[in-house]
Structure formats: C-alpha cells, structure tokens
Design an enzyme around this catalytic site. Sequence first.
Site, PDB file in Angstrom:
ATOM      1  N   ASP A   1       0.812  -1.209   0.000  1.00 45.17           N
ATOM      2  CA  ASP A   1       0.000   0.000   0.000  1.00 45.17           C
ATOM      3  C   ASP A   1       0.850   1.265   0.000  1.00 45.17           C
ATOM      4  O   ASP A   1       2.011   1.257   0.418  1.00 45.17           O
ATOM      5  CB  ASP A   1      -0.916   0.022   1.234  1.00 45.17           C
ATOM      6  CG  ASP A   1      -1.845  -1.168   1.291  1.00 45.17           C
ATOM      7  OD1 ASP A   1      -2.224  -1.666   0.223  1.00 45.17           O
ATOM      8  OD2 ASP A   1      -2.192  -1.593   2.411  1.00 45.17           O
ATOM      9  N   LYS A   2       0.242   2.344  -0.417  1.00 46.76           N
ATOM     10  CA  LYS A   2       0.897   3.652  -0.439  1.00 46.76           C
ATOM     11  C   LYS A   2       1.507   3.990   0.915  1.00 46.76           C
ATOM     12  O   LYS A   2       2.660   4.433   1.001  1.00 46.76           O
ATOM     13  CB  LYS A   2      -0.107   4.731  -0.838  1.00 46.76           C
ATOM     14  CG  LYS A   2       0.407   6.158  -0.691  1.00 46.76           C
ATOM     15  CD  LYS A   2      -0.712   7.166  -0.912  1.00 46.76           C
ATOM     16  CE  LYS A   2      -0.240   8.581  -0.610  1.00 46.76           C
ATOM     17  NZ  LYS A   2      -1.334   9.577  -0.718  1.00 46.76           N
TER      18      LYS A   2
END
Length: 303
Positions: free
Chosen positions: A134-135
């Site tokens: 994920d970011k």
Amino acid sequence: MPKKFKITDELGRLDKIVSMLDPEISRSRAKKMIEDGDIIVNDSKKKPKYETKASDTLLIKDVKPETVSIKPENMPLDIVYEDEDVIVVNKPQGMVVHPSAGHPNHTLVNALLFHSPLSSINGEYRPGIVHRIDKDTSGLLMVAKNDMAHKALSKQLKAKKNLRKYVALVHGQIKEDSGVIKAPIARSPKDRKKQAIVADGRPAITHFEVMERFQDYTLIECRLETGRTHQIRVHMQYIGHPIVGDPLYGPKKTIKGHGQFLHAQELGFEHPRTHKLMIFSAPIPEIFEKTLRTLRVNNLLES
C-alpha cells in the site's frame, strides 16, 4: 462491457460514487462520462452532483479504457539489490507503487522506468511489478526487469514459496505470543474502497508473533501465507487489534505518523536465473523507530 450497480449504502455525489464503485474510473473521468451520457441513473441522465439514493440503479456504458502515457521520472530510489533480472527496492511510506488513470505520475514505477527497463507482462500501468504494498506501507518489493524473471517470480508467489515478513504496531495488547488468522477476504459490500472478511471471499492466512508489548500497543511480526489486498490490515482489525495509523481500518484516535505503522521488513525468493535463495531485509523507517523509543520510555515510567 457495460457495468450495472445497485446502490445500497453508497450515498453521495454521483461522480464520487462512480469512482468508488469502479476503481478504474477516476472522479474527474466519472464527471466527464456523466456529462457525456455514458453513465445513467434509473434510465435517465443526471448531473455529476446528483445525490444517489438507496435503490438507485447505475449503468456505466461500455467505453474504451482511458489511456495514459507513463513517463519515466528522475526520483530517488532506495535499491537494496539489483542484477540483470531483478531489483529489490525499499519503498518509502507515502509513495504509490504504480500509476493509475487518476494518478499517472510520481509513483515507484515512474522512478523505476527512469532507472531501468522493466518487464512488460503487467502492461502499461504496472511494468515490472510482481506484487504490491500500500501507499502508506513502507518496505521491500521485488521488481522484474524482464519477462522471464517476472514469470518465475509470479509462479513462486502463486505457489506460496516467497518469504514476506512485516513489522506492525497495533492497538491494544495481544495476549497470545503467536497466532494464525484464517479469514477469507473480498471487497467490502458496504464500502468499495475497503476489503472485508467475507464468507465467500478468497482464502487469506496471516501468521503473527508478538515482538514487544507496550501499555496500549503491541509490536508484532507478520508473515504472509497468502497475499490479498490489505490482508494484514483487515486481519488485524478482524481480531480487534487494528494497525496504528491505519486511515481505513483503524480508529481515529491513534499515534500520528505518515500512514499506518506497517513495514515490509523481510523479503525472500529464489532467483529466477540462478535459482539461489535470496533473502533481504530493510530497517523500519525513522518515524516508526522514534515511536517505539517513545513507547519504551513510557513503559519504564509506568512500571
């Protein structure tokens, strides 16, 4: 093909709801499609600001995929290992892994394309990307520089032969020293931006071990047996110990940081050409380490 959605809990502006229901459509594109009549509600044309209601039926007409030119960008990379076939990179918190229609620039892929040729298997948006994080998760990713390497690494992932260990700080004190979470995951029927535990979802297994306990938090190591979207985040919320700083699955009252306190610390795979077992590790980010130091001091003061 056209896509049809029945509104249940997704209430709000039509352009926003469309981008939630279909991740491939950005909000700006949804607005244009609505104005062009490519998205209709209850068999009639609406404005982008139309407020959706429960029982509304949305029809997204068959349109050509939005094209985007992915440009190489000269951005700093923390490369842990590289040879003619693979790159192991330590992704910083806050960086998106690959471009999308609504986010074409400043991603890890943009930086990697400037640095090196990448495999073409995953198409224009995700060249070289074998797996993602994920970011707001930091840590190690393996990247394929050619199609041979990509196929070999993907085969290992599918066969569950890779080593993927994460370090996470979670809310609450976990009583058990270790455990296994087996709970199927699928897209949430209530919120399209989230994943959820769903009875007919895809099998998902996370192993965890407690590394350190604090007054209100626990530091754990997680090993992925499967690799579903948001798997660790969803599983930890499921057992009542959401990850600290998680904007989707955690409580609003949490420790401030730059995203969730989740770090892909260890990565292992068989080299696609030499077949040698390779294991890499990356230290947790400074903000993570600083938070742990503060929690250790608080433990001493309260003991």
